[in-house]
Design a protein around this motif. Structure first.
Motif, PDB file in Angstrom:
ATOM      1  N   PRO A 182       0.835  -1.212   0.000  1.00  0.00           N
ATOM      2  CA  PRO A 182       0.000   0.000   0.000  1.00  0.00           C
ATOM      3  C   PRO A 182       0.868   1.259   0.000  1.00  0.00           C
ATOM      4  O   PRO A 182       1.965   1.280   0.533  1.00  0.00           O
ATOM      5  CB  PRO A 182      -0.812  -0.120   1.298  1.00  0.00           C
ATOM      6  N   ARG A 183       0.353   2.306  -0.630  1.00  0.00           N
ATOM      7  CA  ARG A 183       1.083   3.574  -0.701  1.00  0.00           C
ATOM      8  C   ARG A 183       0.167   4.720  -0.295  1.00  0.00           C
ATOM      9  O   ARG A 183      -1.062   4.571  -0.218  1.00  0.00           O
ATOM     10  CB  ARG A 183       1.607   3.815  -2.110  1.00  0.00           C
ATOM     11  N   PHE A 224       4.096  18.392  -1.756  1.00  0.00           N
ATOM     12  CA  PHE A 224       4.406  18.341  -0.325  1.00  0.00           C
ATOM     13  C   PHE A 224       3.864  17.038   0.252  1.00  0.00           C
ATOM     14  O   PHE A 224       2.885  16.485  -0.243  1.00  0.00           O
ATOM     15  CB  PHE A 224       3.775  19.523   0.434  1.00  0.00           C
ATOM     16  N   VAL A 225       4.514  16.559   1.283  1.00  0.00           N
ATOM     17  CA  VAL A 225       4.036  15.411   2.054  1.00  0.00           C
ATOM     18  C   VAL A 225       3.585  15.931   3.408  1.00  0.00           C
ATOM     19  O   VAL A 225       4.367  16.577   4.133  1.00  0.00           O
ATOM     20  CB  VAL A 225       5.123  14.340   2.225  1.00  0.00           C
ATOM     21  N   ALA A 378      10.290  15.665  -8.870  1.00  0.00           N
ATOM     22  CA  ALA A 378       9.663  14.468  -9.434  1.00  0.00           C
ATOM     23  C   ALA A 378       8.779  13.793  -8.400  1.00  0.00           C
ATOM     24  O   ALA A 378       8.992  13.937  -7.187  1.00  0.00           O
ATOM     25  CB  ALA A 378      10.726  13.488  -9.932  1.00  0.00           C
ATOM     26  N   LEU A 379       7.806  13.050  -8.893  1.00  0.00           N
ATOM     27  CA  LEU A 379       6.913  12.258  -8.057  1.00  0.00           C
ATOM     28  C   LEU A 379       7.027  10.807  -8.508  1.00  0.00           C
ATOM     29  O   LEU A 379       6.747  10.482  -9.667  1.00  0.00           O
ATOM     30  CB  LEU A 379       5.468  12.751  -8.186  1.00  0.00           C
ATOM     31  N   VAL A 380       7.456   9.938  -7.609  1.00  0.00           N
ATOM     32  CA  VAL A 380       7.658   8.530  -7.938  1.00  0.00           C
ATOM     33  C   VAL A 380       6.296   7.835  -7.966  1.00  0.00           C
ATOM     34  O   VAL A 380       5.519   7.921  -7.007  1.00  0.00           O
ATOM     35  CB  VAL A 380       8.600   7.860  -6.918  1.00  0.00           C
ATOM     36  N   LYS A 381       6.008   7.125  -9.064  1.00  0.00           N
ATOM     37  CA  LYS A 381       4.747   6.413  -9.209  1.00  0.00           C
ATOM     38  C   LYS A 381       4.865   4.941  -8.827  1.00  0.00           C
ATOM     39  O   LYS A 381       3.938   4.372  -8.256  1.00  0.00           O
ATOM     40  CB  LYS A 381       4.253   6.533 -10.654  1.00  0.00           C
ATOM     41  N   ALA A 417       4.869   7.448  -4.359  1.00  0.00           N
ATOM     42  CA  ALA A 417       4.089   8.568  -3.801  1.00  0.00           C
ATOM     43  C   ALA A 417       4.958   9.518  -3.002  1.00  0.00           C
ATOM     44  O   ALA A 417       4.454  10.237  -2.138  1.00  0.00           O
ATOM     45  CB  ALA A 417       2.929   8.067  -2.949  1.00  0.00           C
ATOM     46  N   MET A 418       6.264   9.582  -3.308  1.00  0.00           N
ATOM     47  CA  MET A 418       7.180  10.441  -2.574  1.00  0.00           C
ATOM     48  C   MET A 418       7.714  11.511  -3.522  1.00  0.00           C
ATOM     49  O   MET A 418       8.392  11.197  -4.499  1.00  0.00           O
ATOM     50  CB  MET A 418       8.333   9.611  -2.009  1.00  0.00           C
TER      51      MET A 418
END
Length: 711
Positions: A182-183, A224-225, A378-381, A417-418
């Protein structure tokens, strides 16, 4: 010798059956066949030649339709003659109507195929529409060994072959045998400008980013996280709300899992709100509505819900599936309910991603740093992005030198998702490009070179299509020569910005300011400060330099620009930039000349001068008038009206007030005027004074931020 005699008899019998000699036809055809000789030394054949002639007629040969050797002798039957009716009309020459052009088939440049790891050469050839031999020759050119057409290909090699063929590719990845966990959900905040999107994010993460933005509005795409009070983490993407940043909102909707639609309770549904809804629907992404500014006295959440329902958004309160949460970023009320709604939606979607294998990432934003070079947000998928890997990002490539999280701390890897910041690329990619991890530096360079060639081919193809369409428009205007076509000038512009996304947004906004009188030609775009090379290009092309969110150019560049008469416009707020450029375009526009009525005069009396000498000229009729409106000028064209109809139009020869020649007579004064070649004045006629006015286009800006030039 018996067999020889038997053969002679059979030959005679065959010739007798085929040829029917008649005395009547002997004379007609003897001359035709006199030149035929049977070349044989046999005395029997010679006897046959002397005693029998080849007698036949074209009609008999024509009946033998089953024989191929007699086709040329067939006679053609004449058709029946039809008499023309007496009441038949002569043929009329109808105007030529060109046939409708068929829509061209989809070219290979517009074709997109799906590729995956392990596909065979035969499968790739079928999808590309090419032969296997051609694909094998391309394999030799890229340095790969030729095997069987059923041998598997790597996904990078498949893309190189597809690029060489000239088709677009879409990579497909398989999760078979991968570790899937899960992410965190990726949530994009969208809405109209100044509806409190960034303020809502600041309330969630307890920061003050909105206060640092130029003009108090967001002009970048931020990631942002946020660690929620419940312990869960959510990745937020903050999008601008101005009309100029439509491409940014589309990119945010394409990469997200959930869209939070922020609507101000005191403002209601606005144009960018509707646009955000359409982006979310086209990306097939669920929507959660956050009605912000509920603490204001003028807030009316119920009115907002009715407006959203009228736009086709199925709300939960009305039997739909879209959750609605009333919040306030100032008083921080309703944030827990918003968090609960987001986590519930994410749980229903069951979001998972693989963590092993090569990473799949997406470029959110790209900028150029003076000390560190190109930096990519970048956004890792899927997968894990590790420091030291070779990547191909769009048409650029490089080796990851460093990875930093949203707080700026270095890290060795990035999980799904990071959002991270990558350092180490050779050039600056475009926002929205995919990040592809490859095995070696050579493979990354080959992919980069191939993609650049493909982009250049597509660019040239689009330019040719635009030229063809422009030539078609010009030919149409030549056919309509009677219609006045306004003059069109070209305004070359160089755009420099702080990040790639804003450069693209500014470029799109400037191109939208094209008008029939001014063509905005963006000749160069770049990321970074304004430098001497930009000045040299502007001097060579006569362009204007536009800088957005960049620092003020050095004094030497400013001085050189002033000496070369080059305009440099630097702004930090998109409103001010578009307004300044819009007014500059209006100044450059040639305008259109229109005839307007400068004044009107009524004829009160008529005076005639007769019997003048030859030196003074012919007889003259003078119209004694009173100016009723505006002013009458001697240099203008005059129009004589009688009962509302134009009787005469010409120039004014003489204009006098009392006994003095004047150039202008104002409203309320009386004057006498003489029109050239006009002697038909009557009391009560109206004389209009006409003059040419150059009307410039208008720069119009709407409340939503959309701008246009109206001619």
């Amino acid at each position: 010798m018996a067999w020889r005699e038997l053969g002679k008899k059979s030959i005679r019998a065959s010739l007798s059956r085929l040829l029917t000699p008649t005395t009547s036809r002997h004379t007609a055809l003897s001359s035709s066949f006199s030149g035929l000789e049977l070349k044989s030394s046999s005395p029997s054949i010679q006897c046959i030649r002397e005693s029998h002639l080849f007698h036949t007629t074209p009609q008999l040969l024509g009946r033998r339709g089953d024989r191929d050797d007699t086709v040329g002798l067939q006679t053609h039957k004449k058709g029946k003659f039809k008499k023309r009716p007496e009441n038949a009309k002569p043929p009329v020459e109808a105007p030529y109507i060109p046939p409708k052009l068929k829509k061209p088939t989809k070219s290979s440049a517009d074709k997109t195929i799906e590729i995956f790891e392990g596909m065979t050469t035969l499968e790739l050839a079928q999808r590309c529409g090419q032969s296997v031999a051609m694909l094998q020759s391309i394999l030799v050119n890229v340095g790969e060994k030729i095997g069987s057409e059923f041998d598997p290909l790597g996904i990078d090699i498949a893309e190189l072959i597809a690029i060489e063929v000239g088709v677009n590719v879409k990579r497909l990845y398989s999760y078979e045998g991968s570790i899937v966990v899960p992410r965190a959900p990726v949530v994009t905040v969208m809405g109209h400008v100044d509806h409190g999107k960034t303020s809502l994010l600041d309330a969630l993460r307890q920061t003050s980013v909105a206060a640092k933005e130029a003009g108090g509005i967001t002009q970048h795409l931020g990631a942002f996280v946020v660690s929620m009070p419940s312990g869960a983490s959510i990745t937020f993407l903050d999008t601008p709300g101005h009309a100029a940043f439509s491409a940014m909102r589309a990119r945010g909707a394409a990469v997200t899992d959930i869209v939070v639609l922020v609507v101000a309770a005191d403002d209601g549904v606005m144009p960018q709100t509707i646009e955000a809804m359409s982006h979310a629907r086209s990306a097939d992404v669920p929507i959660v509505v956050a009605i912000n500014k509920c603490d204001k006295p003028a807030s009316d959440p119920e009115r907002v819900k009715v407006q959203l329902a009228s736009e086709g958004l199925p709300l939960e309160e009305m039997g739909g599936d879209v959750q609605v949460v009333e919040v306030s970023a100032v008083t921080k009320t309703g944030l827990d309910r918003l968090e609960e709604a987001l986590l519930l939606q994410a749980e229903l979607m069951d979001l998972k991603a693989r963590v092993d294998g090569a990473a799949q990432a997406y470029v959110v934003e790209a900028r150029l740093d003076r000390g560190r070079g190109p930096l990519v947000t970048a956004l890792v998928k899927a997968g894990t992005l590790v420091v030291g890997q070779h990547v191909a990002v769009g048409a650029e490539w490089g080796k990851i030198r460093a990875i930093r999280d949203t707080s700026g701390k270095p890290t060795n890897q990035a999980t799904p998702a990071m959002p991270v910041e990558i350092e180490g690329l050779k050039g600056l990619p475009m926002a929205g490009d995919d990040i592809t991890v490859v095995d070696s530096e050579e493979r990354a360079r080959m992919l980069s070179v191939g993609r650049k060639k493909k982009m250049e081919k597509d660019r040239l193809r689009k330019m040719n299509e635009e030229k063809l369409s422009l030539s078609g428009t010009e030919s149409f205007s030549e056919e309509n020569e009677n219609d006045s076509v306004p003059e069109r000038v070209e305004l070359p512009i160089i755009v420099k910005g702080d990040v790639q996304g804003t450069v693209q947004a500014v470029t799109d906004s400037l191109k939208s300011l094209n008008s029939p009188q001014v063509f905005v030609n963006v000749i160069h775009v770049g990321v970074g400060p304004i430098c001497q090379s930009d000045l040299d290009l502007a001097q060579a092309t006569g362009a204007c330099i536009v800088g957005f969110n960049v620092r003020t150019p050095p004094h030497s560049v400013t001085l050189a620009a002033a000496q070369a008469n080059i305009k440099i416009k630097v702004h930090r707020v998109i409103y001010h930039l578009l307004e300044d450029i819009g007014n500059f375009i209006v100044e450059k526009a040639p305008g259109t000349y229109e005839t307007e009525v400068a004044g009107e005069a009524q004829v009160l009396n008529i005076f005639e001068l007769k019997g003048r000498s030859k030196s003074k000229g012919d007889d003259v009729k003078i119209a004694g008038c009173r100016v009723m409106d505006g002013q009458v000028m001697r240099s203008s064209t005059m129009r004589l009206l009688r009962s509302g109809e134009v009787v005469f139009e010409g120039c004014c020869v003489s204009l006098k007030r009392e006994t003095q020649d004047v150039e202008t007579v104002q409203k309320g004064n009386e004057c006498g005027l003489v029109l050239r070649d006009c002697f038909d004045f009557q009391i009560g006629d109206v004389i209009q004074c006409l003059h040419q006015v150059n009307k410039k286009p208008k720069f119009i800006s709407s409340e939503s931020g959309a701008v246009r030039i109206e001619c």
